[in-house]
Design a protein around this motif. Structure first.
Motif, PDB file in Angstrom:
ATOM      1  N   VAL A   1       0.885  -1.170   0.000  1.00  0.00           N
ATOM      2  CA  VAL A   1       0.000   0.000   0.000  1.00  0.00           C
ATOM      3  C   VAL A   1       0.919   1.215   0.000  1.00  0.00           C
ATOM      4  CG1 VAL A   1      -1.791   1.265   1.238  1.00  0.00           C
ATOM      5  CG2 VAL A   1      -1.774  -1.249   1.297  1.00  0.00           C
ATOM      6  N   LEU A   2       0.866   1.994  -1.058  1.00  0.00           N
ATOM      7  CA  LEU A   2       1.882   3.026  -1.259  1.00  0.00           C
ATOM      8  C   LEU A   2       1.460   4.436  -0.865  1.00  0.00           C
ATOM      9  CD1 LEU A   2       3.471   1.730  -4.582  1.00  0.00           C
ATOM     10  CD2 LEU A   2       4.227   1.379  -2.217  1.00  0.00           C
ATOM     11  N   SER A   3       0.250   4.579  -0.328  1.00  0.00           N
ATOM     12  CA  SER A   3      -0.160   5.877   0.211  1.00  0.00           C
ATOM     13  C   SER A   3      -1.325   5.683   1.168  1.00  0.00           C
ATOM     14  CB  SER A   3      -0.558   6.853  -0.911  1.00  0.00           C
ATOM     15  OG  SER A   3      -1.695   6.378  -1.599  1.00  0.00           O
ATOM     16  N   ASP A   4      -1.432   6.574   2.144  1.00  0.00           N
ATOM     17  CA  ASP A   4      -2.563   6.584   3.073  1.00  0.00           C
ATOM     18  C   ASP A   4      -2.745   5.238   3.781  1.00  0.00           C
ATOM     19  OD1 ASP A   4      -4.551   8.119   4.278  1.00  0.00           O
ATOM     20  OD2 ASP A   4      -6.097   7.436   2.878  1.00  0.00           O
ATOM     21  N   ALA A   5      -1.637   4.573   4.093  1.00  0.00           N
ATOM     22  CA  ALA A   5      -1.712   3.203   4.604  1.00  0.00           C
ATOM     23  C   ALA A   5      -2.313   3.126   6.005  1.00  0.00           C
ATOM     24  CB  ALA A   5      -0.319   2.575   4.597  1.00  0.00           C
ATOM     25  N   LYS A   6      -2.042   4.108   6.848  1.00  0.00           N
ATOM     26  CA  LYS A   6      -2.598   4.034   8.207  1.00  0.00           C
ATOM     27  C   LYS A   6      -4.115   4.111   8.168  1.00  0.00           C
ATOM     28  CE  LYS A   6      -1.832   5.516  12.924  1.00  0.00           C
ATOM     29  NZ  LYS A   6      -0.949   6.293  13.835  1.00  0.00           N
ATOM     30  N   ALA A   7      -4.640   4.964   7.320  1.00  0.00           N
ATOM     31  CA  ALA A   7      -6.100   5.044   7.160  1.00  0.00           C
ATOM     32  C   ALA A   7      -6.646   3.749   6.562  1.00  0.00           C
ATOM     33  CB  ALA A   7      -6.474   6.236   6.294  1.00  0.00           C
ATOM     34  N   ALA A   8      -5.873   3.123   5.676  1.00  0.00           N
ATOM     35  CA  ALA A   8      -6.313   1.862   5.072  1.00  0.00           C
ATOM     36  C   ALA A   8      -6.465   0.771   6.129  1.00  0.00           C
ATOM     37  CB  ALA A   8      -5.327   1.419   3.997  1.00  0.00           C
ATOM     38  N   VAL A   9      -5.541   0.729   7.083  1.00  0.00           N
ATOM     39  CA  VAL A   9      -5.648  -0.270   8.155  1.00  0.00           C
ATOM     40  C   VAL A   9      -6.877   0.013   9.010  1.00  0.00           C
ATOM     41  CG1 VAL A   9      -4.559  -1.255  10.203  1.00  0.00           C
ATOM     42  CG2 VAL A   9      -3.160  -0.697   8.202  1.00  0.00           C
ATOM     43  N   ALA A  10      -7.104   1.279   9.353  1.00  0.00           N
ATOM     44  CA  ALA A  10      -8.237   1.632  10.206  1.00  0.00           C
ATOM     45  C   ALA A  10      -9.560   1.273   9.549  1.00  0.00           C
ATOM     46  CB  ALA A  10      -8.181   3.122  10.548  1.00  0.00           C
ATOM     47  N   ARG A  11      -9.740   1.639   8.276  1.00  0.00           N
ATOM     48  CA  ARG A  11     -11.023   1.338   7.635  1.00  0.00           C
ATOM     49  C   ARG A  11     -11.167  -0.164   7.362  1.00  0.00           C
ATOM     50  NH1 ARG A  11      -8.834   4.837   3.618  1.00  0.00           N
ATOM     51  NH2 ARG A  11      -7.754   3.701   1.966  1.00  0.00           N
ATOM     52  N   SER A  12     -10.038  -0.849   7.179  1.00  0.00           N
ATOM     53  CA  SER A  12     -10.090  -2.296   6.981  1.00  0.00           C
ATOM     54  C   SER A  12     -10.510  -3.009   8.259  1.00  0.00           C
ATOM     55  CB  SER A  12      -8.730  -2.811   6.518  1.00  0.00           C
ATOM     56  OG  SER A  12      -8.357  -2.223   5.285  1.00  0.00           O
ATOM     57  N   ALA A  13      -9.987  -2.564   9.395  1.00  0.00           N
ATOM     58  CA  ALA A  13     -10.379  -3.155  10.671  1.00  0.00           C
ATOM     59  C   ALA A  13     -11.862  -2.917  10.934  1.00  0.00           C
ATOM     60  CB  ALA A  13      -9.534  -2.575  11.794  1.00  0.00           C
ATOM     61  N   GLU A  14     -12.329  -1.709  10.647  1.00  0.00           N
ATOM     62  CA  GLU A  14     -13.751  -1.409  10.834  1.00  0.00           C
ATOM     63  C   GLU A  14     -14.618  -2.271   9.929  1.00  0.00           C
ATOM     64  OE1 GLU A  14     -14.027   2.750  10.100  1.00  0.00           O
ATOM     65  OE2 GLU A  14     -12.914   3.310  11.930  1.00  0.00           O
ATOM     66  N   ARG A  15     -14.224  -2.428   8.672  1.00  0.00           N
ATOM     67  CA  ARG A  15     -14.977  -3.258   7.731  1.00  0.00           C
ATOM     68  C   ARG A  15     -14.999  -4.715   8.187  1.00  0.00           C
ATOM     69  NH1 ARG A  15     -13.307  -3.986   1.396  1.00  0.00           N
ATOM     70  NH2 ARG A  15     -11.570  -5.155   2.337  1.00  0.00           N
ATOM     71  N   TYR A  16     -13.868  -5.219   8.645  1.00  0.00           N
ATOM     72  CA  TYR A  16     -13.778  -6.597   9.111  1.00  0.00           C
ATOM     73  C   TYR A  16     -14.699  -6.819  10.300  1.00  0.00           C
ATOM     74  CZ  TYR A  16     -11.471 -10.976  10.562  1.00  0.00           C
ATOM     75  OH  TYR A  16     -11.207 -12.272  10.917  1.00  0.00           O
ATOM     76  N   LEU A  17     -14.679  -5.900  11.268  1.00  0.00           N
ATOM     77  CA  LEU A  17     -15.524  -6.049  12.452  1.00  0.00           C
ATOM     78  C   LEU A  17     -16.997  -5.984  12.098  1.00  0.00           C
ATOM     79  CD1 LEU A  17     -13.407  -3.881  14.915  1.00  0.00           C
ATOM     80  CD2 LEU A  17     -13.768  -6.360  15.050  1.00  0.00           C
ATOM     81  N   ARG A  18     -17.364  -5.138  11.134  1.00  0.00           N
ATOM     82  CA  ARG A  18     -18.764  -5.097  10.676  1.00  0.00           C
ATOM     83  C   ARG A  18     -19.156  -6.440  10.054  1.00  0.00           C
ATOM     84  NH1 ARG A  18     -17.387  -0.071   8.494  1.00  0.00           N
ATOM     85  NH2 ARG A  18     -17.409  -0.965   6.380  1.00  0.00           N
ATOM     86  N   ALA A  19     -18.269  -6.993   9.260  1.00  0.00           N
ATOM     87  CA  ALA A  19     -18.578  -8.229   8.533  1.00  0.00           C
ATOM     88  C   ALA A  19     -18.793  -9.421   9.469  1.00  0.00           C
ATOM     89  CB  ALA A  19     -17.475  -8.545   7.532  1.00  0.00           C
ATOM     90  N   ILE A  20     -17.972  -9.522  10.510  1.00  0.00           N
ATOM     91  CA  ILE A  20     -18.091 -10.691  11.385  1.00  0.00           C
ATOM     92  C   ILE A  20     -19.184 -10.520  12.431  1.00  0.00           C
ATOM     93  CG2 ILE A  20     -15.696 -11.380  11.045  1.00  0.00           C
ATOM     94  CD1 ILE A  20     -15.055 -10.312  13.833  1.00  0.00           C
ATOM     95  N   SER A  21     -19.718  -9.301  12.557  1.00  0.00           N
ATOM     96  CA  SER A  21     -20.765  -9.086  13.549  1.00  0.00           C
ATOM     97  C   SER A  21     -22.164  -9.140  12.941  1.00  0.00           C
ATOM     98  CB  SER A  21     -20.577  -7.730  14.238  1.00  0.00           C
ATOM     99  OG  SER A  21     -20.730  -6.667  13.316  1.00  0.00           O
ATOM    100  N   SER A  22     -22.241  -9.176  11.609  1.00  0.00           N
ATOM    101  CA  SER A  22     -23.557  -9.140  10.956  1.00  0.00           C
ATOM    102  C   SER A  22     -24.139 -10.542  10.836  1.00  0.00           C
ATOM    103  CB  SER A  22     -23.425  -8.517   9.569  1.00  0.00           C
ATOM    104  OG  SER A  22     -22.544  -9.258   8.765  1.00  0.00           O
TER     105      SER A  22
END
Length: 268
Positions: free
Chosen positions: A247-268
């Motif tokens: 990931v060559l830009s904005d990687a910290k934000a990518a991790v944050a939104r990925s963690a949020e997406r993952y948690l949404r997916a496993i809780s639904s």
């Protein structure tokens, strides 16, 4: 007596007269035994029909991977830093050309590895370059070739030199580790992650798993711990465990939104 190498995961074992009966790393649920059954090679045999591809992944970051693809196909990264070079993760094949190329760039001061799937021939590399190895103590049981060169560290972080920091995130393995490189990304910082944080096909995201080949997810506590452990560190880029898995830009934000997406997916 030979140091046999598991063909499936690429791990080199202690010297024995005959191949080991099994590979504990491959028999673990996070990996698998190849469909044709357990098989072994040695470094001498591997050199005959494989070679290493060596090319820059970024300024001061040299990728080293084996062709044709061997084991799980990862590539190592030689991080070149003023206080000494660090080899991040490792591969099984080490040949004369690779030794010469690495020496031409200043050799290796130390080796740090994200998790046991990348242990490969780490002792071979450490001995050739007179290097120390940093492994998290939580993964001690997965070391198949013992050596006094290994330093097992404990806790959440380990400071090295030039601001380099090892961060224990857990997740994929209990000792799962990423490396923070503050000088990476032109001073914006970079993370080297193996697949503790894995770069997926959509480079706007990353993901996290207990087992990738067997598709075993991580639970919410593990995901939150990963996000919390890296939060104090600034980084704009991520370099994963395979060629171009970056990931060559904005990687910290990518991790944050990925963690949020993952948690949404496993809780639904």
């Amino acid at each position: 007596m030979e140091n046999f190498i598991c063909i499936q995961c690429g791990t080199q074992f202690d010297e024995t007269a005959q191949p080991p009966p099994s590979c504990p790393i491959c028999e673990d649920e996070r990996q698998f035994v190849r469909h044709g059954g357990q098989a072994w090679t040695t470094l001498d045999r591997l050199v005959r029909d494989h070679h290493n591809r060596i090319e820059d992944e970024a300024p001061h970051l040299l990728g080293i991977g084996t062709e044709p693809e061997f084991a799980i196909g990862q590539r190592a990264l030689l991080l070149q830093s003023p206080g000494g070079n660090l080899l991040w993760d490792c591969i099984s094949l080490l040949d004369d050309k690779t030794i010469a190329e690495v020496n031409s760039r200043g050799g290796i001061r130390a080796i740090a590895i994200s998790h046991p799937h990348f242990y490969s021939s780490m002792i071979e590399w450490a001995e050739r370059f007179d290097a120390q190895i940093f492994l998290h103590a939580a993964d001690r049981e997965w070391v198949m070739r013992k050596s006094p060169r290994i330093q097992f560290w404990e806790g959440t972080t380990l400071s090295l030199w030039d601001g380099l920091t090892l961060i224990n995130c857990g997740g994929h393995f209990e000792g799962g580790t990423v490396l923070h490189w503050p000088a990476g990304a032109s001073g914006k910082g970079a993370l080297l992650t193996g697949d503790i944080i894995t770069v997926v096909q959509d480079r706007r995201y990353v993901s996290f798993m207990r087992s990738y080949p067997n598709l075993i997810p991580l639970g919410p506590a593990a995901i939150r711990r990963i996000a919390e452990r890296i939060e104090p560190f600034s980084f704009d880029q991520i370099y994963g465990g395979w060629w171009q898995a970056n990931v060559l830009s904005d990687a910290k934000a990518a991790v944050a939104r990925s963690a949020e997406r993952y948690l949404r997916a496993i809780s639904s």
